[in-house]
Write a protein that holds these residues in place. Structure first.
Motif, mmCIF file in Angstrom:
data_model
loop_
_atom_site.group_PDB
_atom_site.id
_atom_site.type_symbol
_atom_site.label_atom_id
_atom_site.label_comp_id
_atom_site.label_asym_id
_atom_site.label_seq_id
_atom_site.Cartn_x
_atom_site.Cartn_y
_atom_site.Cartn_z
ATOM 1 N N SER A 144 86.979 95.953 42.301
ATOM 2 C CA SER A 144 86.142 94.952 41.633
ATOM 3 C C SER A 144 85.585 93.956 42.639
ATOM 4 O O SER A 144 84.458 93.476 42.482
ATOM 5 N N ALA A 145 86.320 93.634 43.688
ATOM 6 C CA ALA A 145 85.799 92.729 44.724
ATOM 7 C C ALA A 145 84.587 93.359 45.412
ATOM 8 O O ALA A 145 83.581 92.687 45.638
ATOM 9 N N ARG A 182 77.122 85.506 47.122
ATOM 10 C CA ARG A 182 75.672 85.571 46.957
ATOM 11 C C ARG A 182 74.974 85.161 48.239
ATOM 12 O O ARG A 182 75.436 84.300 48.970
ATOM 13 N N THR A 184 82.584 95.780 44.165
ATOM 14 C CA THR A 184 81.455 95.886 43.234
ATOM 15 C C THR A 184 80.869 94.515 42.919
ATOM 16 O O THR A 184 79.659 94.403 42.708
ATOM 17 N N ASN A 185 81.683 93.471 42.911
ATOM 18 C CA ASN A 185 81.153 92.123 42.702
ATOM 19 C C ASN A 185 80.279 91.687 43.868
ATOM 20 O O ASN A 185 79.266 91.001 43.681
ATOM 21 N N ASP A 216 77.015 93.633 43.423
ATOM 22 C CA ASP A 216 76.211 93.151 42.299
ATOM 23 C C ASP A 216 75.851 91.674 42.397
ATOM 24 O O ASP A 216 75.331 91.098 41.450
ATOM 25 N N ASN A 217 76.155 91.040 43.536
ATOM 26 C CA ASN A 217 75.876 89.621 43.774
ATOM 27 C C ASN A 217 76.556 88.691 42.784
ATOM 28 O O ASN A 217 76.049 87.621 42.474
ATOM 29 N N VAL A 218 77.723 89.094 42.294
ATOM 30 C CA VAL A 218 78.524 88.211 41.442
ATOM 31 C C VAL A 218 79.247 87.211 42.332
ATOM 32 O O VAL A 218 79.313 86.021 42.036
ATOM 33 N N THR A 219 79.770 87.716 43.441
ATOM 34 C CA THR A 219 80.415 86.857 44.448
ATOM 35 C C THR A 219 79.712 87.054 45.775
ATOM 36 O O THR A 219 78.995 88.030 45.967
ATOM 37 N N ARG A 251 85.055 78.870 45.938
ATOM 38 C CA ARG A 251 84.629 80.254 46.104
ATOM 39 C C ARG A 251 84.340 80.513 47.567
ATOM 40 O O ARG A 251 84.057 79.600 48.320
#
Length: 64
Positions: free
Chosen positions: A51-52, A63, A54-55, A58-61, A11
């Protein structure tokens, strides 16, 4: 995906296909929350998907 379940998925900058760096993710996050117009502008500016963005928001990616 098994790599995600087992924590072995690459990641961030460890993924050689990554379009963003940690610094760019921070810059994106600093401009959010915003309207969908802001997200669309960031999509065009950084060449990634909604989506990248928004991720990141939203701290999905990416972090901290």
């Amino acid at each position: 995906m098994a790599g995600v379940r087992h924590g072995t998925a690459r990641r961030g900058t460890a993924d050689h296909n990554a379009k963003l760096t940690q610094e760019k993710a921070r810059a994106i996050r600093a401009q959010l929350p915003g309207t969908w117009g802001t997200i669309n502008r960031l999509v065009r500016e950084y060449g990634v998907t909604k989506s990248a963005i928004t991720n990141i928001r939203d701290n999905v990616t990416w972090r901290e």
